[in-house]
Design a protein around this motif. Structure first.
Motif, PDB file in Angstrom:
ATOM      1  N   ALA A   1       0.822  -1.215   0.000  1.00 30.18           N
ATOM      2  CA  ALA A   1       0.000   0.000   0.000  1.00 30.18           C
ATOM      3  C   ALA A   1       0.854   1.262   0.000  1.00 30.18           C
ATOM      4  O   ALA A   1       0.349   2.356  -0.216  1.00 30.18           O
ATOM      5  CB  ALA A   1      -0.914  -0.001   1.219  1.00 30.18           C
ATOM      6  N   GLY A   2       2.149   1.112   0.283  1.00 27.43           N
ATOM      7  CA  GLY A   2       3.042   2.267   0.345  1.00 27.43           C
ATOM      8  C   GLY A   2       3.200   2.756   1.775  1.00 27.43           C
ATOM      9  O   GLY A   2       2.330   2.568   2.617  1.00 27.43           O
ATOM     10  N   VAL A   3       4.325   3.389   2.035  1.00 28.26           N
ATOM     11  CA  VAL A   3       4.622   3.798   3.407  1.00 28.26           C
ATOM     12  C   VAL A   3       3.738   4.941   3.900  1.00 28.26           C
ATOM     13  O   VAL A   3       3.516   5.093   5.096  1.00 28.26           O
ATOM     14  CB  VAL A   3       6.107   4.183   3.563  1.00 28.26           C
ATOM     15  N   LYS A   4       3.222   5.718   2.978  1.00 28.45           N
ATOM     16  CA  LYS A   4       2.358   6.824   3.392  1.00 28.45           C
ATOM     17  C   LYS A   4       1.022   6.285   3.920  1.00 28.45           C
ATOM     18  O   LYS A   4       0.494   6.739   4.930  1.00 28.45           O
ATOM     19  CB  LYS A   4       2.115   7.754   2.195  1.00 28.45           C
ATOM     20  N   GLU A   5       0.492   5.303   3.227  1.00 29.69           N
ATOM     21  CA  GLU A   5      -0.779   4.699   3.625  1.00 29.69           C
ATOM     22  C   GLU A   5      -0.608   3.731   4.790  1.00 29.69           C
ATOM     23  O   GLU A   5      -1.508   3.551   5.596  1.00 29.69           O
ATOM     24  CB  GLU A   5      -1.384   3.931   2.442  1.00 29.69           C
ATOM     25  N   CYS A   6       0.520   3.047   4.827  1.00 29.98           N
ATOM     26  CA  CYS A   6       0.686   1.953   5.787  1.00 29.98           C
ATOM     27  C   CYS A   6       2.001   2.098   6.561  1.00 29.98           C
ATOM     28  O   CYS A   6       2.025   2.698   7.616  1.00 29.98           O
ATOM     29  CB  CYS A   6       0.610   0.629   5.027  1.00 29.98           C
ATOM     30  N   GLY A   7       3.052   1.547   6.058  1.00 26.63           N
ATOM     31  CA  GLY A   7       4.355   1.663   6.715  1.00 26.63           C
ATOM     32  C   GLY A   7       4.519   0.819   7.970  1.00 26.63           C
ATOM     33  O   GLY A   7       5.455   0.999   8.746  1.00 26.63           O
ATOM     34  N   ARG A   8       3.612  -0.133   8.172  1.00 22.27           N
ATOM     35  CA  ARG A   8       3.659  -0.917   9.415  1.00 22.27           C
ATOM     36  C   ARG A   8       4.928  -1.752   9.547  1.00 22.27           C
ATOM     37  O   ARG A   8       5.459  -1.908  10.643  1.00 22.27           O
ATOM     38  CB  ARG A   8       2.451  -1.862   9.474  1.00 22.27           C
ATOM     39  N   CYS A   9       5.379  -2.286   8.437  1.00 21.22           N
ATOM     40  CA  CYS A   9       6.588  -3.129   8.500  1.00 21.22           C
ATOM     41  C   CYS A   9       7.776  -2.330   9.014  1.00 21.22           C
ATOM     42  O   CYS A   9       8.577  -2.827   9.801  1.00 21.22           O
ATOM     43  CB  CYS A   9       6.884  -3.739   7.133  1.00 21.22           C
ATOM     44  N   VAL A  10       7.883  -1.089   8.568  1.00 23.95           N
ATOM     45  CA  VAL A  10       9.001  -0.235   8.988  1.00 23.95           C
ATOM     46  C   VAL A  10       8.950  -0.033  10.498  1.00 23.95           C
ATOM     47  O   VAL A  10       9.967  -0.044  11.186  1.00 23.95           O
ATOM     48  CB  VAL A  10       8.938   1.136   8.270  1.00 23.95           C
ATOM     49  N   THR A  11       7.748   0.110  11.030  1.00 22.91           N
ATOM     50  CA  THR A  11       7.576   0.373  12.453  1.00 22.91           C
ATOM     51  C   THR A  11       7.798  -0.868  13.311  1.00 22.91           C
ATOM     52  O   THR A  11       8.425  -0.788  14.362  1.00 22.91           O
ATOM     53  CB  THR A  11       6.135   0.901  12.715  1.00 22.91           C
ATOM     54  N   VAL A  12       7.304  -2.008  12.870  1.00 24.19           N
ATOM     55  CA  VAL A  12       7.321  -3.178  13.760  1.00 24.19           C
ATOM     56  C   VAL A  12       8.645  -3.930  13.789  1.00 24.19           C
ATOM     57  O   VAL A  12       8.936  -4.600  14.778  1.00 24.19           O
ATOM     58  CB  VAL A  12       6.204  -4.207  13.429  1.00 24.19           C
TER      59      VAL A  12
ATOM     60  N   ALA B   1       1.967  -7.963  10.412  1.00 26.49           N
ATOM     61  CA  ALA B   1       1.509  -6.570  10.351  1.00 26.49           C
ATOM     62  C   ALA B   1       1.045  -6.166   8.961  1.00 26.49           C
ATOM     63  O   ALA B   1       0.238  -5.255   8.811  1.00 26.49           O
ATOM     64  CB  ALA B   1       2.630  -5.638  10.803  1.00 26.49           C
ATOM     65  N   CYS B   2       1.558  -6.840   7.946  1.00 27.79           N
ATOM     66  CA  CYS B   2       1.258  -6.415   6.575  1.00 27.79           C
ATOM     67  C   CYS B   2      -0.157  -6.848   6.167  1.00 27.79           C
ATOM     68  O   CYS B   2      -0.452  -8.037   6.138  1.00 27.79           O
ATOM     69  CB  CYS B   2       2.278  -7.002   5.602  1.00 27.79           C
ATOM     70  N   PRO B   3      -1.001  -5.890   5.834  1.00 27.69           N
ATOM     71  CA  PRO B   3      -2.393  -6.209   5.487  1.00 27.69           C
ATOM     72  C   PRO B   3      -2.524  -6.875   4.120  1.00 27.69           C
ATOM     73  O   PRO B   3      -3.571  -7.422   3.806  1.00 27.69           O
ATOM     74  CB  PRO B   3      -3.100  -4.859   5.473  1.00 27.69           C
ATOM     75  N   PHE B   4      -1.472  -6.803   3.322  1.00 27.97           N
ATOM     76  CA  PHE B   4      -1.592  -7.271   1.932  1.00 27.97           C
ATOM     77  C   PHE B   4      -0.631  -8.395   1.571  1.00 27.97           C
ATOM     78  O   PHE B   4      -0.435  -8.688   0.392  1.00 27.97           O
ATOM     79  CB  PHE B   4      -1.387  -6.084   0.980  1.00 27.97           C
TER      80      PHE B   4
END
Ligand code: SF4
Ligand code: SF4
Length: 72
Positions: free
Chosen positions: A15-26, A58-61
């Motif tokens: 989805a892109g880091v602007k929309e999601c970015g969860r992987c970067v955070t977790v 964490a990744c929704p997709f």
């Protein structure tokens, strides 16, 4: 590229880091950096992946694939 592990982000699914970015955070060992619109695994850090699978959860997709090169 890691010697034992590579972490792939499929941009087409992400989805892109602007929309999601969860992987970067977790990620507890900060494998991911933001490269333009998408996260990307730092090649020199891939072998530090602990296989905790937090990014996968964490990744929704399902855009992340962990390749265990030692199993190939
Ligand atoms: S499995 Fe864990 S350590 Fe490996 S990239 Fe994902 S969050 Fe980071
Ligand atoms: S968690 Fe998945 S969708 Fe979200 S930025 Fe990371 S790879 Fe992309």
């Amino acid at each position: 590229m890691g010697e034992f592990i590579t972490v792939e982000v499929k941009d087409a699914e992400c989805a892109g880091v602007k929309e999601c970015g969860r992987c970067v955070t977790v990620c507890p060992v900060n494998i991911f950096v933001i490269k333009g619109l998408y996260p990307e695994a730092i090649p020199e850090k891939e072998d530090e992946c602990t296989l905790c699978e937090l990014c996968l959860q964490a990744c929704p997709f399902n855009a992340i694939i962990i390749h265990k090169l030692y199993e190939d």
